[in-house]
Design a protein around this motif. Structure first.
Motif, PDB file in Angstrom:
ATOM      1  N   VAL A 232       0.846  -1.191   0.000  1.00 50.49           N
ATOM      2  CA  VAL A 232       0.000   0.000   0.000  1.00 50.49           C
ATOM      3  C   VAL A 232       0.880   1.240   0.000  1.00 50.49           C
ATOM      4  N   ASP A 233       0.612   2.150  -0.912  1.00 50.62           N
ATOM      5  CA  ASP A 233       1.422   3.357  -1.039  1.00 50.62           C
ATOM      6  C   ASP A 233       1.237   4.280   0.164  1.00 50.62           C
ATOM      7  N   SER A 234       2.221   5.160   0.353  1.00 51.91           N
ATOM      8  CA  SER A 234       2.234   6.020   1.540  1.00 51.91           C
ATOM      9  C   SER A 234       1.272   7.194   1.438  1.00 51.91           C
ATOM     10  N   ASP A 235       0.703   7.437   0.247  1.00 53.79           N
ATOM     11  CA  ASP A 235      -0.229   8.556   0.092  1.00 53.79           C
ATOM     12  C   ASP A 235      -1.688   8.108   0.095  1.00 53.79           C
ATOM     13  N   MET A 236      -1.941   6.975   0.755  1.00 55.92           N
ATOM     14  CA  MET A 236      -3.279   6.385   0.715  1.00 55.92           C
ATOM     15  C   MET A 236      -4.069   6.625   1.998  1.00 55.92           C
ATOM     16  N   PHE A 237      -5.390   6.752   1.848  1.00 60.06           N
ATOM     17  CA  PHE A 237      -6.320   6.582   2.962  1.00 60.06           C
ATOM     18  C   PHE A 237      -6.735   5.124   2.916  1.00 60.06           C
ATOM     19  N   LEU A 238      -6.477   4.394   3.992  1.00 58.53           N
ATOM     20  CA  LEU A 238      -6.810   2.974   4.056  1.00 58.53           C
ATOM     21  C   LEU A 238      -7.816   2.739   5.169  1.00 58.53           C
TER      22      LEU A 238
END
Length: 384
Positions: A232-238
């Protein structure tokens, strides 16, 4: 191929003669002993480079060492032996340079698979973390060494909780080498949070395939008991709660499972002006196989070892998610649509508390945006 081998042998003979000729005159016993030892060391050094891979010229091997082992002053002085792959996958080493360029394919070029993860070694690691926690899900976040703001934002938001929906979740950050990054600061950061993994590849956008394969290798070798993992990329809302709920739905496989936002029939970008440009010599087909968008894809944790193994026979190129798609296809598998495909979203036009309670992924614009959205999202009361 034959001319390279002959040239290498001739150069060895010349170096042997060079080692002998200057010392034909008589000398004292100590001097003779020292010269003999020096000649023996030189011979062993030459023999190692000449015969470790008889398809490479000695000068090419020395060039590989000098270019790739020490790109920055802070780079550790060690590296795993390069992995030799099929002769079709001959790549020169310019992908390692500071101004990373596309590795071109040339006749007689070096036979090193730059994306093969065991070409690299870990500098910072948490070797026992999976044994200690036995996670259900491992979130692997690729991030650059200097981007501490992104790491801290994740630690304060979706990476904060270690237990979600009664399942153990680990959040770990994968880093490479970045010029100007302070290794001691990173070690201190890891000592505080115990969530950094750093390998000695050059951390650039064009090396994301290398970074992803190092992630896969770490999961395969350090965390094989986890049930699922997610890149999961670091610029994501998860929305981690929704993700855990999805993975516990009846019928979700625990082997050979890869899901996320599926990309079908995507054309290869040939425009040199695009950040997604891939030259034909790296990937000749006009379209990619079906793959999962790199912003965040979920997979059963048996797949990392299979990806690493099959990558030996797949020429690397710079689009990491499409490369994983190639690995999946080579394994005879295909990505699976998620139970609710609308939960994996890319860009959002605005924040909506109700909508964010229903999705799994969204790409955001900044770490501050993540913290602001999360703060509102976690307020008491109904989301819709």
């Amino acid at each position: 191929m034959g001319s390279q081998e002959a040239g290498s042998g001739e150069e060895i003979c010349q170096r042997r003669q060079f080692a002998k000729d200057p010392y034909h005159h008589k000398s004292n016993p100590f001097h003779s002993w020292f010269v003999g030892l020096l000649a023996l060391c030189l011979l062993v050094f030459v023999m190692f480079f000449a015969f470790s891979d008889n398809t490479l010229a000695w000068s090419e091997k020395l060039s590989l060492y000098s270019q790739n082992y020490v790109p920055f002053n802070q780079r550790p002085q060690f590296k795993a032996p390069p992995y030799r792959v099929h002769p079709k996958h001959k790549l020169i080493t310019n992908a390692f340079q500071k101004n990373t360029k596309f590795p071109s394919v040339q006749p007689g070029g070096l036979q090193y698979h730059l994306a093969y993860p065991r070409n690299y070694q870990f500098i910072i690691d948490n070797t026992e973390i999976c044994k200690d926690s036995n996670p259900f899900l491992v979130l692997m976040v690729p991030v650059k060494p200097k981007d501490i703001a992104a790491r801290n934002a994740i630690r304060q938001t979706w990476g904060k909780d270690k237990v979600v929906q009664s399942k153990v979740v680990l959040t770990l950050f994968m880093l490479g080498l970045e010029e100007g990054a302070d290794l001691e600061n990173l070690k201190n950061e890891n000592q505080q949070h115990q969530d950094l993994i750093q390998s000695n590849f050059i951390d650039t956008y064009l090396n994301l395939t290398i970074k992803t394969m190092v992630i896969m290798d770490w999961l395969a070798t350090h965390c094989p008991t986890a049930t699922y993992a997610m890149k999961v990329d670091s610029d994501m809302f998860l929305n981690i709660d929704n993700l855990i709920i999805m993975l516990q739905k009846p019928g979700i496989p625990k082997v050979n499972y890869l899901t996320g936002m599926l990309m079908w029939d995507r054309p290869v970008v040939r425009s040199k002006e695009s950040k997604w440009y891939v030259p034909e010599e790296l990937y000749p087909d006009p379209k990619y196989p079906t793959y999962t968008l790199g912003m965040g894809y979920v997979f059963s944790n048996d797949l990392p070892a299979k990806f690493v193994e099959v990558s030996k026979s797949i020429k690397p190129f710079n689009i990491e998610d499409a490369y994983i798609g190639m690995c999946t296809k080579k394994l005879g598998l295909s990505p699976t649509p998620p139970p609710n495909p609308s939960q994996f979203k890319a860009y959002n036009s605005r924040y909506d508390r109700c909508e964010f309670s229903q999705i799994i992924t969204y790409i955001l614009g900044s770490s501050e945006q993540l913290k602001n959205y999360w703060s509102d999202f976690k307020k008491p009361g109904p989301h819709c």
